[in-house]
Design a protein around this motif. Structure first.
Motif, PDB file in Angstrom:
ATOM      1  N   TRP A  53       0.877  -1.176   0.000  1.00  0.00           N
ATOM      2  CA  TRP A  53       0.000   0.000   0.000  1.00  0.00           C
ATOM      3  C   TRP A  53       0.915   1.227   0.000  1.00  0.00           C
ATOM      4  O   TRP A  53       1.222   1.802   1.033  1.00  0.00           O
ATOM      5  N   PRO A  54       1.390   1.625  -1.185  1.00  0.00           N
ATOM      6  CA  PRO A  54       2.428   2.667  -1.286  1.00  0.00           C
ATOM      7  C   PRO A  54       1.879   4.078  -1.141  1.00  0.00           C
ATOM      8  O   PRO A  54       2.096   4.934  -1.996  1.00  0.00           O
ATOM      9  N   HIS A  55       1.164   4.308  -0.058  1.00  0.00           N
ATOM     10  CA  HIS A  55       0.566   5.618   0.176  1.00  0.00           C
ATOM     11  C   HIS A  55       0.719   5.983   1.650  1.00  0.00           C
ATOM     12  O   HIS A  55       0.791   5.107   2.513  1.00  0.00           O
ATOM     13  N   SER A  56       0.712   7.257   1.904  1.00  0.00           N
ATOM     14  CA  SER A  56       0.751   7.750   3.274  1.00  0.00           C
ATOM     15  C   SER A  56      -0.654   8.203   3.665  1.00  0.00           C
ATOM     16  O   SER A  56      -1.337   8.877   2.886  1.00  0.00           O
ATOM     17  N   TYR A  57      -1.094   7.815   4.848  1.00  0.00           N
ATOM     18  CA  TYR A  57      -2.445   8.149   5.292  1.00  0.00           C
ATOM     19  C   TYR A  57      -2.469   8.250   6.802  1.00  0.00           C
ATOM     20  O   TYR A  57      -1.556   7.778   7.500  1.00  0.00           O
ATOM     21  N   GLU A  58      -3.532   8.839   7.309  1.00  0.00           N
ATOM     22  CA  GLU A  58      -3.829   8.822   8.733  1.00  0.00           C
ATOM     23  C   GLU A  58      -5.280   8.395   8.901  1.00  0.00           C
ATOM     24  O   GLU A  58      -6.178   8.970   8.292  1.00  0.00           O
ATOM     25  N   PHE A  59      -5.485   7.365   9.689  1.00  0.00           N
ATOM     26  CA  PHE A  59      -6.814   6.789   9.914  1.00  0.00           C
ATOM     27  C   PHE A  59      -7.145   7.019  11.380  1.00  0.00           C
ATOM     28  O   PHE A  59      -6.471   6.500  12.265  1.00  0.00           O
ATOM     29  N   ARG A  60      -8.169   7.790  11.638  1.00  0.00           N
ATOM     30  CA  ARG A  60      -8.624   8.035  13.007  1.00  0.00           C
ATOM     31  C   ARG A  60     -10.000   7.390  13.204  1.00  0.00           C
ATOM     32  O   ARG A  60     -10.906   7.593  12.401  1.00  0.00           O
ATOM     33  N   LEU A  61     -10.115   6.637  14.277  1.00  0.00           N
ATOM     34  CA  LEU A  61     -11.377   5.976  14.616  1.00  0.00           C
ATOM     35  C   LEU A  61     -11.812   6.418  16.004  1.00  0.00           C
ATOM     36  O   LEU A  61     -11.068   6.261  16.977  1.00  0.00           O
ATOM     37  N   ARG A  62     -13.011   6.971  16.091  1.00  0.00           N
ATOM     38  CA  ARG A  62     -13.596   7.313  17.388  1.00  0.00           C
ATOM     39  C   ARG A  62     -14.659   6.281  17.738  1.00  0.00           C
ATOM     40  O   ARG A  62     -15.573   6.004  16.945  1.00  0.00           O
ATOM     41  N   VAL A  63     -14.538   5.696  18.923  1.00  0.00           N
ATOM     42  CA  VAL A  63     -15.523   4.758  19.456  1.00  0.00           C
ATOM     43  C   VAL A  63     -16.184   5.440  20.640  1.00  0.00           C
ATOM     44  O   VAL A  63     -15.511   5.757  21.627  1.00  0.00           O
ATOM     45  N   ALA A  64     -17.495   5.675  20.535  1.00  0.00           N
ATOM     46  CA  ALA A  64     -18.193   6.446  21.565  1.00  0.00           C
ATOM     47  C   ALA A  64     -19.405   5.680  22.078  1.00  0.00           C
ATOM     48  O   ALA A  64     -20.041   4.919  21.341  1.00  0.00           O
ATOM     49  N   LEU A  65     -19.719   5.898  23.352  1.00  0.00           N
ATOM     50  CA  LEU A  65     -20.898   5.315  23.988  1.00  0.00           C
ATOM     51  C   LEU A  65     -21.776   6.451  24.490  1.00  0.00           C
ATOM     52  O   LEU A  65     -21.291   7.369  25.167  1.00  0.00           O
ATOM     53  N   THR A  66     -23.064   6.420  24.146  1.00  0.00           N
ATOM     54  CA  THR A  66     -23.986   7.464  24.590  1.00  0.00           C
ATOM     55  C   THR A  66     -24.565   7.104  25.954  1.00  0.00           C
ATOM     56  O   THR A  66     -24.503   5.945  26.387  1.00  0.00           O
ATOM     57  N   PRO A  67     -25.159   8.064  26.650  1.00  0.00           N
ATOM     58  CA  PRO A  67     -25.782   7.755  27.950  1.00  0.00           C
ATOM     59  C   PRO A  67     -26.849   6.673  27.853  1.00  0.00           C
ATOM     60  O   PRO A  67     -27.090   5.942  28.812  1.00  0.00           O
ATOM     61  N   GLY A  68     -27.503   6.562  26.693  1.00  0.00           N
ATOM     62  CA  GLY A  68     -28.543   5.554  26.525  1.00  0.00           C
ATOM     63  C   GLY A  68     -28.033   4.196  26.088  1.00  0.00           C
ATOM     64  O   GLY A  68     -28.817   3.268  25.894  1.00  0.00           O
ATOM     65  N   GLY A  69     -26.711   4.069  25.920  1.00  0.00           N
ATOM     66  CA  GLY A  69     -26.140   2.779  25.555  1.00  0.00           C
ATOM     67  C   GLY A  69     -25.917   2.580  24.075  1.00  0.00           C
ATOM     68  O   GLY A  69     -25.514   1.490  23.647  1.00  0.00           O
ATOM     69  N   ASP A  70     -26.170   3.603  23.252  1.00  0.00           N
ATOM     70  CA  ASP A  70     -25.899   3.495  21.825  1.00  0.00           C
ATOM     71  C   ASP A  70     -24.397   3.526  21.575  1.00  0.00           C
ATOM     72  O   ASP A  70     -23.626   4.124  22.354  1.00  0.00           O
TER      73      ASP A  70
END
Length: 240
Positions: A53-70
């Protein structure tokens, strides 16, 4: 999670098998105030990745939990190439849902949609059923799908509701009995209690020029099955 280009990549892309780092100083976006908790993960190419994969990248992943459990997953992929080269990639959240009995599950929101049948050489068909039900192996990529999909588990009287942004496609997969027995990391009977429904961008690879960023978002909630069964409106405004 899947992330890869169009070349010779391992099955399901490479992002899911890499070591991510935790962002110790995540950006405090306005919506962050509505989370019960969240974590930001970062993936950048390693020296070994550059061989295929001859490319430069930045991958950001946010994992969030809501007060209701979503659960909320937000992926941001940026092209950080310094040589001016764009790249294209495909993407999918590799989401497995626990169900009571695959034969008692239905999926609403994909009716009348075109799909590529991966068991028939990616031949294109149009879904004719009022809702998806399951009696045998399935491996389909639905294209240009609505932003809202529901997985209804009648026995548990529970519905998973999926909202998605930035991912026009949806993969539906269950290996069924013969293929499950042939998979070393899959129990012989586990196919009965799972269903994979993945928001994705597969049919048309996503292009990114240097400096550009793509964002894909998935919001999952579990609600009483009567909330959606027979009432799902795929055109309903996201989060409305």
């Amino acid at each position: 999670m899947e992330f890869g280009g169009l070349g010779n990549f391992e099955q399901h892309g490479f992002a899911r098998t890499r070591v991510w780092t935790i962002d110790q100083n995540p950006p405090l976006l306005q919506e962050s105030k509505s989370y019960r908790a969240f974590v930001d993960l970062i993936l950048k190419p390693s020296e070994g990745d550059c061989k295929f994969w001859p490319h430069s990248y930045e991958f950001r992943l946010r994992v969030a939990l809501t007060p209701g459990g979503d659960i909320i997953l937000i992926s941001r992929i940026r092209n950080t190439n310094t040589d001016g080269k764009p790249f294209t990639f495909t993407f999918a959240f590799h989401t497995y849902f626990s169900v009571s009995d695959i034969c008692e599950v239905r999926v609403e929101g994909l009716e009348t949609m075109d799909y590529l049948d991966n068991l028939k050489g990616k031949e294109r068909f149009t879904e004719q059923a009022d809702a998806l039900t399951f009696e045998s192996e399935v491996d389909k990529t639905y294209v240009s799908t609505p932003n809202k999909i529901a997985i209804i588990d009648h026995e548990k009287k529970r519905t998973y509701v999926m909202w998605k942004e930035g991912m026009p496609d949806a993969v539906v997969w269950n290996p069924w009995d013969k293929k499950a027995k042939a998979m070393a990391d899959f129990g012989d009977d586990e196919y009965k209690h799972m269903l994979c429904v993945e928001p994705a961008a597969i049919e048309d690879p996503l292009p990114l020029k240097p400096g550009e960023e793509w964002t894909g978002r998935m919001h999952l909630s579990a609600v009483p099955s009567s909330y959606c069964s027979g009432q799902l409106d795929p055109k309903r405004v996201l989060y409305g």
